[in-house]
Design a protein around this motif. Sequence first.
Motif, mmCIF file in Angstrom:
data_model
loop_
_atom_site.group_PDB
_atom_site.id
_atom_site.type_symbol
_atom_site.label_atom_id
_atom_site.label_comp_id
_atom_site.label_asym_id
_atom_site.label_seq_id
_atom_site.Cartn_x
_atom_site.Cartn_y
_atom_site.Cartn_z
ATOM 1 N N GLN A 125 0.834 -1.200 0.000
ATOM 2 C CA GLN A 125 0.000 0.000 0.000
ATOM 3 C C GLN A 125 0.873 1.256 0.000
ATOM 4 O O GLN A 125 0.626 2.196 -0.767
ATOM 5 C CB GLN A 125 -0.905 0.002 1.241
ATOM 6 N N ILE A 126 1.894 1.285 0.831
ATOM 7 C CA ILE A 126 2.791 2.444 0.908
ATOM 8 C C ILE A 126 3.575 2.611 -0.384
ATOM 9 O O ILE A 126 3.765 3.730 -0.884
ATOM 10 C CB ILE A 126 3.737 2.304 2.113
ATOM 11 N N LEU A 127 4.029 1.498 -0.962
ATOM 12 C CA LEU A 127 4.860 1.565 -2.162
ATOM 13 C C LEU A 127 4.078 2.019 -3.394
ATOM 14 O O LEU A 127 4.683 2.410 -4.396
ATOM 15 C CB LEU A 127 5.505 0.206 -2.433
ATOM 16 N N ARG A 128 2.764 1.992 -3.323
ATOM 17 C CA ARG A 128 1.950 2.438 -4.464
ATOM 18 C C ARG A 128 1.945 3.960 -4.602
ATOM 19 O O ARG A 128 1.657 4.489 -5.672
ATOM 20 C CB ARG A 128 0.502 1.929 -4.323
ATOM 21 N N TYR A 129 2.259 4.653 -3.526
ATOM 22 C CA TYR A 129 2.216 6.114 -3.583
ATOM 23 C C TYR A 129 3.463 6.661 -4.273
ATOM 24 O O TYR A 129 4.530 6.031 -4.241
ATOM 25 C CB TYR A 129 2.101 6.689 -2.169
ATOM 26 N N PRO A 130 3.346 7.841 -4.908
ATOM 27 C CA PRO A 130 4.507 8.420 -5.611
ATOM 28 C C PRO A 130 5.676 8.662 -4.662
ATOM 29 O O PRO A 130 5.489 8.932 -3.472
ATOM 30 C CB PRO A 130 3.951 9.756 -6.146
ATOM 31 N N GLU A 131 6.858 8.561 -5.214
ATOM 32 C CA GLU A 131 8.062 8.832 -4.429
ATOM 33 C C GLU A 131 8.033 10.274 -3.931
ATOM 34 O O GLU A 131 7.571 11.183 -4.611
ATOM 35 C CB GLU A 131 9.306 8.599 -5.291
#
Length: 457
Positions: A125-131
Amino acid sequence: MAEHVVTLKKSLKKLLDEKKYQTLKDVLATMNGADIAAVFEDLEEERTPLLFRLLPKELAAEAFAELSPELQEHLITGFSDKELHELVSELYVDDAADLVEEMPASVVKRILAQADPEMRREINQILRYPENSAGSIMTTEYVSLHPEMTIAEAIQRIRRTGVDKETIYTCYVTKDRKLLGTVSVKDMLLAADENIPVSEIMDEHVIFVNTLTDQEEVAQTLSKYNFLALPVVDTDGRMVGIVTFDDAMDVLVEETTEDIEKMAGMLPSEKSYLRSSPFDLFKHRIPWLMLLMVSATFTGMIITGFESALAAQVVLTAFIPMLMDTGGNSGSQASVTVIRALSLGELEFGDLPEVVWKEIQTAVLCGVALASLCFAKIMLFDRLLLGNTDITPLTAFVVCATMAVTVLIAKIVGCILPMAAKKMGFDPAVMASPFITTIVDALSLLVYFGIASAILF
């Protein structure tokens, strides 16, 4: 403090050399995770797995989260599946997500295989958000309370679930995941009646950020309001996590380091200096050096264009470095001040007229002071003490007039370019010292030869 840490490192290395593992284990158990990580970074890599296995589980996870990605990968490679599972289980979700983001694919596959299903879901879930967004640095481990809970029930819930949360001081009141308010543990403990609902003492005026908010803005918000944590909501207003102050500090350090590197004419690097090889440093420095070297061609072209004038007044050549350096330094002062103000949110593009006017006033004061000192220096030192009779009062006036105009131009350029870059969506730090210095160098030569041509020839 630094001397204490150095002494501690030496003591631990000595105990490790003498194989006094029980003593080592006792000493490490009293240390902070960040200090343990600092010791690990100074050890030979082959010795770190042994030392790491002496740590209690929670302390091991705390220290592991502070290690460099290279050392983390080295340790994971030496872990058994059981050891890796225990480590990942102890990590906070945001630290686990950072770990997955930094590791090569083969290591990531192994980490996720040893993570619990719930942990895997939250990491993904966290890794789906933009850097560099709030979503990418948040943790999903926070205390959520229902508005109809009594204070006694809320405190009991904190006791039951708080051990796995990154912070419990501020709790978030939600209903159907909608953020309704916040309440602190202090307010609940000091409440006169523990049977009243949480909704009666919660603060409904919640400051929050969106999952897509830039991480630097998140850090600035935490700093502005002195929060320990900041709630993060998605586009539908549902609470999905929090950003804690320690993550905000990491962001500020990262962003400041990146700005400093850009302002010095280098590409940002994720490695520390001591862990960067000469080739790494070369890769990050050479592009800007090449660009600035090529851009200096314009300076050479300007000097070539005025060769005849320089031949007639050779003495003018001696003052070119001083004028170019003064212009570059003046531009750098203005740009660094403006870039810093932009990064802190103190300036917007609409403030440009006020900024330019302020820099013009500053430039006039600086220009007059520098020109006066320069005139005295040229006449007393260059002409009288060094006996350079080619220098006349008129020549000194040309140099000093150029200096005053150059300072004015440099400060205007130095404040406009970063703000224009910000407006166009570029990083203002790119417009710092090296780039502005190159522009100001060319302009200062044009002004110098223009004034000299009008007065001396």
